[in-house]
Design a protein around this motif. Structure first.
Motif, short mmCIF file in Angstrom:
data_model
loop_
_atom_site.label_atom_id
_atom_site.label_comp_id
_atom_site.label_asym_id
_atom_site.label_seq_id
_atom_site.Cartn_x
_atom_site.Cartn_y
_atom_site.Cartn_z
N SER A 22 18.60 49.85 58.19
CA SER A 22 19.60 50.91 58.12
C SER A 22 19.04 52.15 58.80
O SER A 22 17.85 52.43 58.71
CB SER A 22 19.93 51.25 56.66
N SER A 23 19.89 52.90 59.47
CA SER A 23 19.43 54.13 60.11
C SER A 23 19.50 55.33 59.17
O SER A 23 19.03 56.41 59.51
CB SER A 23 20.27 54.42 61.36
N GLN A 24 20.05 55.15 57.97
CA GLN A 24 20.19 56.27 57.04
C GLN A 24 18.87 56.53 56.31
O GLN A 24 18.33 55.66 55.66
CB GLN A 24 21.30 55.98 56.02
N SER A 26 18.40 58.19 53.65
CA SER A 26 18.56 58.02 52.20
C SER A 26 18.42 56.57 51.75
O SER A 26 18.08 56.30 50.60
CB SER A 26 19.89 58.61 51.73
N ASP A 27 18.64 55.60 52.64
CA ASP A 27 18.45 54.19 52.29
C ASP A 27 16.97 53.80 52.22
O ASP A 27 16.61 52.85 51.54
CB ASP A 27 19.15 53.28 53.31
N PRO A 51 20.91 62.93 52.70
CA PRO A 51 22.06 62.04 52.90
C PRO A 51 22.69 62.11 54.30
O PRO A 51 23.33 61.17 54.73
CB PRO A 51 23.07 62.53 51.85
N GLU A 52 22.50 63.21 55.00
CA GLU A 52 23.14 63.34 56.31
C GLU A 52 22.23 62.99 57.49
O GLU A 52 22.65 63.05 58.64
CB GLU A 52 23.68 64.76 56.49
N ALA A 54 20.44 60.61 60.00
CA ALA A 54 20.45 59.27 60.59
C ALA A 54 19.24 59.16 61.50
O ALA A 54 19.02 60.01 62.37
CB ALA A 54 21.74 59.04 61.37
#
Length: 70
Positions: A22-24, A26-27, A51-52, A54
């Motif tokens: 995942s590129s997030q 927060s993940d 959270p914002e 990437a």
């Protein structure tokens, strides 16, 4: 090294190459025990921004925890 697909992101995490699903940002963070600080490409990231964020291929991510001692 594992094959990189369109759904993965290859970054540098604490100085080592890491392939993420995942590129997030927060993940990725649940892997680390709080408290910690995050720097992306040499710049501190405030927790409210997690959270914002990437991640992009080649990003340099440092996640560090304080160490007690004296």
């Amino acid at each position: 090294m594992a094959e990189v697909t369109d759904t993965t992101v290859n970054i540098w995490l604490n100085g080592k190459t890491e392939i993420l699903n995942s590129s997030q940002l927060s993940d990725l963070l649940p892997r680390f025990k709080a408290p910690f600080a995050v720097a992306l490409n040499g710049r501190f990231i405030a927790a409210a921004q997690y959270p914002e964020i990437a991640l992009k291929a080649g990003d340099q991510l440092d996640i560090v925890s304080p160490i007690a001692g004296g």
